[in-house]
Design a protein around this motif. Structure first.
Motif, PDB file in Angstrom:
ATOM      1  N   ILE A  22       0.653  -0.971  -0.077  1.00 36.43           N
ATOM      2  CA  ILE A  22       0.371   0.094   0.190  1.00 36.43           C
ATOM      3  C   ILE A  22       0.670   1.102   0.527  1.00 36.43           C
ATOM      4  CG2 ILE A  22      -0.049   0.192   2.754  1.00 36.43           C
ATOM      5  CD1 ILE A  22      -2.671   0.978   2.564  1.00 36.43           C
ATOM      6  N   HIS A  23       0.607   2.290  -0.824  1.00 38.29           N
ATOM      7  CA  HIS A  23       1.045   3.547  -1.081  1.00 38.29           C
ATOM      8  C   HIS A  23       0.258   4.675  -0.346  1.00 38.29           C
ATOM      9  CE1 HIS A  23       3.427   1.518  -3.817  1.00 38.29           C
ATOM     10  NE2 HIS A  23       2.598   1.955  -4.804  1.00 38.29           N
ATOM     11  N   THR A  24       1.293   5.931   0.898  1.00 36.99           N
ATOM     12  CA  THR A  24       0.364   5.838   1.532  1.00 36.99           C
ATOM     13  C   THR A  24       1.219   7.447   1.964  1.00 36.99           C
ATOM     14  OG1 THR A  24       1.674   6.220   3.702  1.00 36.99           O
ATOM     15  CG2 THR A  24      -0.268   4.071   3.109  1.00 36.99           C
ATOM     16  N   VAL A  25       0.017   8.416   2.411  1.00 36.24           N
ATOM     17  CA  VAL A  25       0.845   9.794   2.916  1.00 36.24           C
ATOM     18  C   VAL A  25       0.565  10.473   3.933  1.00 36.24           C
ATOM     19  CG1 VAL A  25      -1.204  11.002   1.290  1.00 36.24           C
ATOM     20  CG2 VAL A  25       1.280  11.890   1.757  1.00 36.24           C
ATOM     21  N   GLN A  28      -3.349  10.156   5.466  1.00 39.68           N
ATOM     22  CA  GLN A  28      -4.764  10.837   5.721  1.00 39.68           C
ATOM     23  C   GLN A  28      -4.782  10.378   4.165  1.00 39.68           C
ATOM     24  OE1 GLN A  28      -4.534  14.972   5.696  1.00 39.68           O
ATOM     25  NE2 GLN A  28      -2.644  15.566   7.027  1.00 39.68           N
ATOM     26  N   GLY A  29      -3.919   9.307   3.335  1.00 38.77           N
ATOM     27  CA  GLY A  29      -4.101   8.937   2.544  1.00 38.77           C
ATOM     28  C   GLY A  29      -3.455   7.485   2.080  1.00 38.77           C
ATOM     29  N   PHE A  30      -4.409   6.538   0.861  1.00 42.11           N
ATOM     30  CA  PHE A  30      -3.903   5.406   0.481  1.00 42.11           C
ATOM     31  C   PHE A  30      -3.805   5.306  -1.213  1.00 42.11           C
ATOM     32  CE2 PHE A  30      -8.562   4.020   1.223  1.00 42.11           C
ATOM     33  CZ  PHE A  30      -8.261   2.989   0.760  1.00 42.11           C
ATOM     34  N   LEU A  31      -3.196   4.204  -1.350  1.00 46.27           N
ATOM     35  CA  LEU A  31      -3.737   3.700  -3.115  1.00 46.27           C
ATOM     36  C   LEU A  31      -2.931   2.478  -2.912  1.00 46.27           C
ATOM     37  CD1 LEU A  31      -2.990   5.637  -6.300  1.00 46.27           C
ATOM     38  CD2 LEU A  31      -2.096   2.915  -6.000  1.00 46.27           C
ATOM     39  N   CYS A  32      -3.864   1.981  -3.607  1.00 49.07           N
ATOM     40  CA  CYS A  32      -3.707   0.238  -3.408  1.00 49.07           C
ATOM     41  C   CYS A  32      -4.764  -0.776  -4.509  1.00 49.07           C
ATOM     42  CB  CYS A  32      -3.769  -0.783  -2.066  1.00 49.07           C
ATOM     43  SG  CYS A  32      -6.008  -0.631  -1.525  1.00 49.07           S
ATOM     44  N   VAL A  33      -4.044  -1.856  -5.119  1.00 47.39           N
ATOM     45  CA  VAL A  33      -4.644  -2.372  -5.913  1.00 47.39           C
ATOM     46  C   VAL A  33      -4.249  -3.851  -5.360  1.00 47.39           C
ATOM     47  CG1 VAL A  33      -3.733  -3.372  -8.266  1.00 47.39           C
ATOM     48  CG2 VAL A  33      -3.091  -1.492  -7.311  1.00 47.39           C
ATOM     49  N   SER A 163      -0.359   9.219  -9.089  1.00 48.79           N
ATOM     50  CA  SER A 163      -1.032   8.929  -7.588  1.00 48.79           C
ATOM     51  C   SER A 163       0.213   8.564  -6.652  1.00 48.79           C
ATOM     52  CB  SER A 163      -2.324   8.895  -7.320  1.00 48.79           C
ATOM     53  OG  SER A 163      -3.181  10.219  -7.587  1.00 48.79           O
ATOM     54  N   SER A 164       0.053   7.270  -7.337  1.00 42.72           N
ATOM     55  CA  SER A 164       0.814   6.182  -7.567  1.00 42.72           C
ATOM     56  C   SER A 164       2.395   6.461  -7.040  1.00 42.72           C
ATOM     57  CB  SER A 164       0.569   5.080  -8.203  1.00 42.72           C
ATOM     58  OG  SER A 164       1.854   3.562  -7.459  1.00 42.72           O
ATOM     59  N   LYS A 165       2.777   7.223  -8.223  1.00 41.07           N
ATOM     60  CA  LYS A 165       4.116   6.984  -8.061  1.00 41.07           C
ATOM     61  C   LYS A 165       5.119   7.955  -6.601  1.00 41.07           C
ATOM     62  CE  LYS A 165       5.215   6.610 -12.652  1.00 41.07           C
ATOM     63  NZ  LYS A 165       5.402   6.786 -14.173  1.00 41.07           N
ATOM     64  N   VAL A 166       3.905   9.095  -6.873  1.00 40.43           N
ATOM     65  CA  VAL A 166       4.620  10.524  -5.887  1.00 40.43           C
ATOM     66  C   VAL A 166       3.722   9.323  -4.482  1.00 40.43           C
ATOM     67  CG1 VAL A 166       3.114  11.814  -4.938  1.00 40.43           C
ATOM     68  CG2 VAL A 166       3.361  12.344  -7.040  1.00 40.43           C
ATOM     69  N   GLU A 176       2.638  17.866  -0.434  1.00 40.29           N
ATOM     70  CA  GLU A 176       1.671  18.556  -1.499  1.00 40.29           C
ATOM     71  C   GLU A 176       1.421  18.455  -2.595  1.00 40.29           C
ATOM     72  OE1 GLU A 176       2.947  19.781   2.719  1.00 40.29           O
ATOM     73  OE2 GLU A 176       3.450  19.315   1.276  1.00 40.29           O
ATOM     74  N   ILE A 177       2.313  17.632  -2.925  1.00 39.75           N
ATOM     75  CA  ILE A 177       2.473  17.242  -4.815  1.00 39.75           C
ATOM     76  C   ILE A 177       0.989  16.486  -4.808  1.00 39.75           C
ATOM     77  CG2 ILE A 177       3.476  15.725  -6.240  1.00 39.75           C
ATOM     78  CD1 ILE A 177       6.313  16.762  -4.781  1.00 39.75           C
ATOM     79  N   LEU A 178       0.582  15.527  -4.087  1.00 34.81           N
ATOM     80  CA  LEU A 178      -0.280  15.236  -3.816  1.00 34.81           C
ATOM     81  C   LEU A 178      -1.599  15.560  -3.942  1.00 34.81           C
ATOM     82  CD1 LEU A 178      -1.044  11.785  -4.011  1.00 34.81           C
ATOM     83  CD2 LEU A 178      -1.696  11.880  -1.653  1.00 34.81           C
ATOM     84  N   GLY A 179      -1.523  16.974  -3.155  1.00 41.78           N
ATOM     85  CA  GLY A 179      -2.558  18.013  -3.180  1.00 41.78           C
ATOM     86  C   GLY A 179      -2.791  18.040  -4.478  1.00 41.78           C
ATOM     87  N   CYS A 180      -2.308  18.621  -5.727  1.00 38.57           N
ATOM     88  CA  CYS A 180      -2.286  19.379  -6.430  1.00 38.57           C
ATOM     89  C   CYS A 180      -2.784  18.645  -7.317  1.00 38.57           C
ATOM     90  CB  CYS A 180      -1.127  19.988  -6.918  1.00 38.57           C
ATOM     91  SG  CYS A 180      -0.140  21.164  -6.200  1.00 38.57           S
TER      92      CYS A 180
END
Length: 314
Positions: A22-25, A28-33, A163-166, A176-180
């Motif tokens: 899982i990718h997180t930030v 406050q945020g996550f991305l998974c497959v 989003s995954s790369k960031v 901040e990058i993910l926010g943009c």
């Protein structure tokens, strides 16, 4: 069954899934497959990894975006049933009740989903120009499933990939990058809504920032207090407005009256408790702050056409 709905937060999901999958930030945020029963690579999770969440209906306390890459599944959102198929995008707002028939079974072996979740705080910190948003943001709640055409599909894939790369990076300004990127995704999502409104001949004029702010605050208050407060005076007082003026603004913003919004939340909560809890009718009457069962029965039947007992047994 429990007597209330499980609320799932971003940290809950992050804790449940192995970090390498899982990718997180900033929690406050996550991305998974998510994949079905076919063997997954080391960066994907299987249905069984999140089986504990999927067992029962739950409320997700954040914004959730699901992209169906392969396969199909059925999802129940606020007690409405939807069939999600390949190239569909699902956009969910905080507080939505979610239940799905996705299970770790043979029929789900080809399923592959990309999910990104963001907390309320993360999204609220994003700077958006509401003059660039030509329609009502909440219209997604009426039908949160978006079939994507070829061009939209390409953009969606780019959004999830970026989003995954960031999220998987070591950038010092990762949040901040993910926010943009998310801001760009929100504008694109609003365009999808606008196109759908045009197709259904329901295009409406833009909402000015002040009206948008009042509506969003009203919905937030109703989300928080609908189990105890159904009167307009309460919400108007919280917003420092008169009930009459608040009613006018909500009608202008949404095309629906403020009492209609309140009733919708109350009925949804009642349906949730009737269908997914072991609470007696008497206990539900108490939880929803009705004076007695007779009043609750009349209220429920007036809005649904059937009695609470009939709904529970349906």
């Amino acid at each position: 069954m429990s007597d209330s709905m499980l609320t799932v937060t971003i940290p809950d999901i992050i804790r449940m899934i192995p970090l390498m999958k899982i990718h997180t930030v900033d929690n406050q945020g996550f991305l998974c497959v998510v994949c079905g029963t076919q063997p997954c690579n080391e960066t994907e999770i299987s249905i069984s990894d999140i089986a504990d969440i999927l067992k029962y209906p739950f409320r997700f306390d954040g914004f959730l975006c699901i992209f169906c890459v392969e396969g199909s599944f059925k999802v129940h959102i606020n007690l409405n049933s939807y069939d999600v198929v390949k190239n569909d995008l699902v956009i969910l707002a905080p507080g939505n009740l979610i239940n799905t028939s996705v299970t770790d079974s043979e029929k789900d072996k080809d399923l592959r989903l990309v999910m990104i979740g963001l907390s309320r705080d993360f999204v609220s910190d994003i700077s958006l120009d509401f003059n660039k948003i030509p329609h009502r943001s909440f219209s997604a709640l009426e039908n949160p499933i978006f079939p994507l055409n070829e061009k939209q599909l390409a953009v969606a894939k780019d959004f999830f990939m970026m989003s995954s790369k960031v999220m998987s990076s070591n950038y010092t300004a990762k949040k901040e990058i993910l926010g943009c990127i998310t801001a760009a995704g929100i504008y694109i999502a609003f365009d999808l809504l606008s196109e759908r409104n045009k197709e259904s001949k329901k295009e409406v004029p833009g909402m000015n920032p002040r009206l948008k702010s009042i509506f969003d605050r009203f919905i937030a208050l109703v989300t928080e207090y609908h189990t105890s407060e159904r009167g307009m005076a309460f919400y108007a007082d919280k917003l420092c407005l008169t009930p009459k003026y608040l009613s006018k603004l909500i009608k202008q913003a949404s095309g629906r009256s403020a009492p209609d919004w309140i009733d919708s939340f109350v009925i949804l909560e009642a349906k949730n408790l009737l269908k997914y809890s072991d609470c007696t009718i008497k206990e539900i009457v108490y939880k929803l702050n009705f004076p007695n069962q007779s009043v609750f029965y009349k209220y429920f039947k007036a809005h649904t056409g059937i009695t609470p007992s009939e709904y529970r047994n349906s």
